[in-house]
Design a protein around this motif. Structure first.
Motif, PDB file in Angstrom:
ATOM      1  N   LEU A 159       0.026   4.254  -3.770  1.00 17.10           N
ATOM      2  CA  LEU A 159       0.187   5.645  -4.194  1.00 17.10           C
ATOM      3  C   LEU A 159      -0.546   6.581  -3.231  1.00 17.10           C
ATOM      4  O   LEU A 159       0.001   7.621  -2.836  1.00 17.10           O
ATOM      5  CB  LEU A 159      -0.344   5.828  -5.617  1.00 17.10           C
ATOM      6  N   LEU A 160      -1.759   6.222  -2.866  1.00 19.70           N
ATOM      7  CA  LEU A 160      -2.532   7.028  -1.921  1.00 19.70           C
ATOM      8  C   LEU A 160      -1.800   7.168  -0.591  1.00 19.70           C
ATOM      9  O   LEU A 160      -1.670   8.276  -0.059  1.00 19.70           O
ATOM     10  CB  LEU A 160      -3.917   6.407  -1.699  1.00 19.70           C
ATOM     11  N   LYS A 161      -1.317   6.052  -0.056  1.00 18.11           N
ATOM     12  CA  LYS A 161      -0.587   6.091   1.212  1.00 18.11           C
ATOM     13  C   LYS A 161       0.652   6.969   1.104  1.00 18.11           C
ATOM     14  O   LYS A 161       0.945   7.773   1.991  1.00 18.11           O
ATOM     15  CB  LYS A 161      -0.176   4.684   1.644  1.00 18.11           C
ATOM     16  N   HIS A 162       1.378   6.833   0.001  1.00 19.18           N
ATOM     17  CA  HIS A 162       2.605   7.614  -0.196  1.00 19.18           C
ATOM     18  C   HIS A 162       2.294   9.110  -0.262  1.00 19.18           C
ATOM     19  O   HIS A 162       2.948   9.911   0.422  1.00 19.18           O
ATOM     20  CB  HIS A 162       3.313   7.154  -1.468  1.00 19.18           C
ATOM     21  N   LYS A 163       1.310   9.485  -1.069  1.00 17.88           N
ATOM     22  CA  LYS A 163       0.968  10.904  -1.218  1.00 17.88           C
ATOM     23  C   LYS A 163       0.448  11.493   0.087  1.00 17.88           C
ATOM     24  O   LYS A 163       0.819  12.602   0.471  1.00 17.88           O
ATOM     25  CB  LYS A 163      -0.085  11.088  -2.316  1.00 17.88           C
ATOM     26  N   ARG A 164      -0.423  10.750   0.755  1.00 21.66           N
ATOM     27  CA  ARG A 164      -1.007  11.236   2.003  1.00 21.66           C
ATOM     28  C   ARG A 164       0.056  11.390   3.085  1.00 21.66           C
ATOM     29  O   ARG A 164       0.102  12.404   3.783  1.00 21.66           O
ATOM     30  CB  ARG A 164      -2.108  10.289   2.455  1.00 21.66           C
ATOM     31  N   ASN A 165       0.939  10.414   3.191  1.00 22.32           N
ATOM     32  CA  ASN A 165       2.010  10.491   4.189  1.00 22.32           C
ATOM     33  C   ASN A 165       2.985  11.616   3.884  1.00 22.32           C
ATOM     34  O   ASN A 165       3.424  12.329   4.789  1.00 22.32           O
ATOM     35  CB  ASN A 165       2.746   9.164   4.294  1.00 22.32           C
ATOM     36  N   ARG A 166       3.343  11.766   2.618  1.00 26.33           N
ATOM     37  CA  ARG A 166       4.280  12.831   2.236  1.00 26.33           C
ATOM     38  C   ARG A 166       3.698  14.203   2.552  1.00 26.33           C
ATOM     39  O   ARG A 166       4.384  15.067   3.100  1.00 26.33           O
ATOM     40  CB  ARG A 166       4.636  12.714   0.756  1.00 26.33           C
ATOM     41  N   LEU A 167       2.419  14.397   2.226  1.00 21.09           N
ATOM     42  CA  LEU A 167       1.785  15.680   2.518  1.00 21.09           C
ATOM     43  C   LEU A 167       1.709  15.911   4.023  1.00 21.09           C
ATOM     44  O   LEU A 167       2.021  16.998   4.511  1.00 21.09           O
ATOM     45  CB  LEU A 167       0.387  15.749   1.901  1.00 21.09           C
TER      46      LEU A 167
ATOM     47  N   ASP B 214      -7.637  -7.503   1.282  1.00 21.13           N
ATOM     48  CA  ASP B 214      -6.446  -7.976   0.564  1.00 21.13           C
ATOM     49  C   ASP B 214      -6.334  -7.338  -0.812  1.00 21.13           C
ATOM     50  O   ASP B 214      -5.243  -6.936  -1.231  1.00 21.13           O
ATOM     51  CB  ASP B 214      -6.473  -9.505   0.430  1.00 21.13           C
ATOM     52  N   LYS B 215      -7.460  -7.234  -1.522  1.00 21.11           N
ATOM     53  CA  LYS B 215      -7.445  -6.591  -2.843  1.00 21.11           C
ATOM     54  C   LYS B 215      -7.025  -5.132  -2.728  1.00 21.11           C
ATOM     55  O   LYS B 215      -6.263  -4.634  -3.559  1.00 21.11           O
ATOM     56  CB  LYS B 215      -8.829  -6.668  -3.487  1.00 21.11           C
ATOM     57  N   ILE B 216      -7.543  -4.461  -1.713  1.00 22.81           N
ATOM     58  CA  ILE B 216      -7.205  -3.046  -1.530  1.00 22.81           C
ATOM     59  C   ILE B 216      -5.712  -2.897  -1.240  1.00 22.81           C
ATOM     60  O   ILE B 216      -5.039  -2.052  -1.828  1.00 22.81           O
ATOM     61  CB  ILE B 216      -8.047  -2.428  -0.394  1.00 22.81           C
ATOM     62  N   GLN B 217      -5.193  -3.719  -0.362  1.00 21.79           N
ATOM     63  CA  GLN B 217      -3.782  -3.599   0.017  1.00 21.79           C
ATOM     64  C   GLN B 217      -2.830  -3.957  -1.118  1.00 21.79           C
ATOM     65  O   GLN B 217      -1.710  -3.466  -1.163  1.00 21.79           O
ATOM     66  CB  GLN B 217      -3.496  -4.459   1.240  1.00 21.79           C
ATOM     67  N   ARG B 218      -3.266  -4.795  -2.052  1.00 22.36           N
ATOM     68  CA  ARG B 218      -2.422  -5.152  -3.206  1.00 22.36           C
ATOM     69  C   ARG B 218      -2.537  -4.148  -4.347  1.00 22.36           C
ATOM     70  O   ARG B 218      -1.731  -4.172  -5.281  1.00 22.36           O
ATOM     71  CB  ARG B 218      -2.807  -6.542  -3.705  1.00 22.36           C
ATOM     72  N   ASN B 219      -3.526  -3.281  -4.297  1.00 21.71           N
ATOM     73  CA  ASN B 219      -3.760  -2.319  -5.369  1.00 21.71           C
ATOM     74  C   ASN B 219      -2.642  -1.272  -5.392  1.00 21.71           C
ATOM     75  O   ASN B 219      -2.346  -0.649  -4.375  1.00 21.71           O
ATOM     76  CB  ASN B 219      -5.115  -1.634  -5.151  1.00 21.71           C
TER      77      ASN B 219
END
Length: 102
Positions: free
Chosen positions: A17-25, A7-12
């Motif tokens: 940002l990591l998900k967005h950058k990784r998906n965009r790349l 839960d802490k990780i998903q709210r961070n």
């Protein structure tokens, strides 16, 4: 039941940002690969005479180096992804895990 660390990780915000950058790349590199690969296949299908042109006085046609370029392009974009994943994405992941386990 959910894990409080998850839960802490998903709210961070860094996780988002990591998900967005990784998906965009990933999407960008996938689109580039599809354009290059299907572009080559389209050349094979619709302009065989272009690919059949001999290079110089030899027997090698233009299709061979273009096909090799497709393979090399694949290796290069894989290297780009691995470099970003091992550098920027891993650093962000470590920060996220550090924040979540405090």
């Amino acid at each position: 039941m959910t894990d409080p660390v998850v839960d802490k990780i998903q709210r961070n915000p860094k996780y988002a940002l990591l998900k967005h950058k990784r998906n965009r790349l990933g999407i960008t590199l996938t689109i580039l690969m599809l354009v290059v690969y299907y572009g080559y296949i389209a050349l094979i299908a619709f302009d065989k005479s272009f690919l059949a042109q001999p290079i110089g006085a030899g027997v090698t046609s233009l299709g061979i180096p273009i096909g090799m370029a497709v393979i090399i392009f694949t290796i290069v974009i894989t290297g780009i992804y691995v470099r970003r994943a091992n550098g920027e994405f891993d650093a962000l992941t470590k920060e996220i895990l550090k924040d979540a386990t405090k």
